[in-house]
Design an enzyme around this catalytic site. Structure first.
Site, PDB file in Angstrom:
ATOM      1  CB  SER A 106      43.161 -12.665  21.355  1.00  0.00           C
ATOM      2  OG  SER A 106      43.197 -12.490  20.016  1.00  0.00           O
ATOM      3  CE1 TYR A 130      45.849  -6.407  15.682  1.00  0.00           C
ATOM      4  CE2 TYR A 130      44.139  -8.520  16.259  1.00  0.00           C
ATOM      5  CZ  TYR A 130      45.681  -8.026  16.290  1.00  0.00           C
ATOM      6  OH  TYR A 130      46.553  -8.772  16.549  1.00  0.00           O
ATOM      7  CB  THR A 156      46.833  -4.969  18.530  1.00  0.00           C
ATOM      8  OG1 THR A 156      46.822  -5.525  19.807  1.00  0.00           O
ATOM      9  CG2 THR A 156      48.206  -5.591  18.008  1.00  0.00           C
ATOM     10  CE  LYS A 228      49.905  -7.786  22.540  1.00  0.00           C
ATOM     11  NZ  LYS A 228      50.164  -7.712  20.992  1.00  0.00           N
ATOM     12  CG  HIS A 252      52.076  -9.113  17.215  1.00  0.00           C
ATOM     13  ND1 HIS A 252      51.212  -7.984  17.067  1.00  0.00           N
ATOM     14  CD2 HIS A 252      51.434 -10.087  16.781  1.00  0.00           C
ATOM     15  CE1 HIS A 252      49.899  -8.524  17.056  1.00  0.00           C
ATOM     16  NE2 HIS A 252      49.991  -9.884  16.499  1.00  0.00           N
TER      17      HIS A 252
END
Length: 357
Positions: A106, A130, A156, A228, A252
């Site tokens: 992440s 991100y 994402t 995603k 999510h």
């Protein structure tokens, strides 16, 4: 207590994590309808087992983006593993390396991408990304993970703004002072604590993100790009048209838009839309090997687990994550052979019927 199934690890984590940490991990958006439906949707799906198939020899291996993994379950990107276990993402990375499966690190990790790579140098890792208002932040980390041998970028796309997680607001959730979002350590020195949202300054995420940014990302890197957060056939088609290499069907974990569909319910239309042009993966609600079998039968190449990895960390760190993965592996193998499938390639939609209840 013997840890027999993932529910046992969940109960342990609930009892041993602080209330604010437990609430953070368990949070869904608003009324948590989508979070809960991710779980309930599997119970509406029934299996049609075939018998007398000679399953004495069986094989759970599959591949993602051409890399063989031991079975079709990986670790989804989840933030702040050090809240659950002092070694955090380092323990998660070592566990997935040992089990030969895929770990999506992440952006919001409490260990840096460099530390994660060093902890499990032979592990198979993707990086979840991100896009920020300051594109240089995203650009710098893309170059870092590419140099470190991460094998794909997982963009994402369902967080232009952060969903409303009521308990986090009630608890005034913040990272404790000894923990940081390590990938951005030292980059926001001018910001005050009061301006933070989940460890980085508020309003850092870019709500203007659009399909043109996928093209921008492709101009930066040779790494495969996986999107995603897709839940509709329309967006799946656009993803293919924009040249991505994979799609993760994801809501999510129910933490963004409440009232959206369960991911397993979205999976068939997305698989039917892409027609094998890109690989399709899924996360959300996986708690048993039976759930894995249903997702693979409906067309997922691989599934990813989020909260269960955290429960494993809370239980016993690296060994706890290994136990979670081993339980899912064993349950998946058993469900697969009891359904009459000798290998992953034999799992298909003929195994599935949807309950009328």
């Amino acid at each position: 207590m013997a840890m027999v199934c993932l529910d046992d690890f969940e109960e342990y984590a609930k009892q041993h994590l602080s209330k604010s940490t437990w609430d953070y991990y368990e949070a869904g958006a608003d009324e948590c309808c989508t979070r809960d439906d991710n779980l309930q949707a599997y119970k509406r799906i029934r299996l049609r087992p075939r018998i007398l198939r000679d399953v004495s020899i069986n094989d759970t291996r599959t591949s993602v983006l051409g890399r063989e993994i031991s079975f079709p379950v990986g670790i989804a990107p989840t933030a702040f593993h050090c809240l659950a276990w002092h070694e955090g993402e380092l323990a998660t990375a070592r566990a997935t390396e040992a089990l030969n499966t895929c770990y999506i690190a992440s952006t919001y990790a409490t260990c840096s991408v460099e530390e994660i790579a060093a902890a499990a140098p032979n592990g198979y890792r993707w990086f979840q990304l991100y896009l920020y208002r300051d594109r240089k932040l995203s650009e710098q980390i893309v170059h870092r993970v590419e140099a470190l041998g991460y094998k794909a970028l997982v963009l994402t796309v369902d967080v232009p703004y952060t969903g409303k997680r009521r308990n986090d607001i009630r608890n005034q959730f913040k990272l404790p002072p000894h923990l940081k979002v390590k990938n951005f350590e030292g980059m926001f020195q001018e910001q005050t604590e009061a301006q933070e949202e989940y460890g980085i300054p508020a309003n850092t995420l870019d709500p203007s993100i659009s399909w043109k940014d996928v093209c921008w990302l492709q101009s930066l890197t040779r790494l495969p790009i996986i999107i995603k957060g897709i839940l509709t056939k329309e967006d799946a088609e656009l993803a293919v048209e924009h040249g991505v290499q994979g799609i993760i069907v994801s809501n999510h974990g129910g933490r963004q838009l409440d009232g959206g569909p369960a991911t397993i319910d979205c999976l068939p239309e997305i698989v039917d839309t892409v027609q094998g042009r890109v690989e399709v993966y899924m996360d959300g609600g996986i708690r048993t090997g039976n759930d894995v079998l249903k997702a693979i039968a409906l067309g997922a190449r691989c599934v990813f687990i989020g909260r269960p990895a955290i429960w494993g960390l809370a239980y016993k760190g690296e060994d706890g994550v290994k136990e979670i993965l081993n339980i899912l592996h064993d349950e998946f193998r058993l469900s697969m052979v009891l359904a009459g499938c000798r290998n992953v390639a034999e799992i298909n939609r003929n195994l599935i019927q949807f309950s009328r209840l």
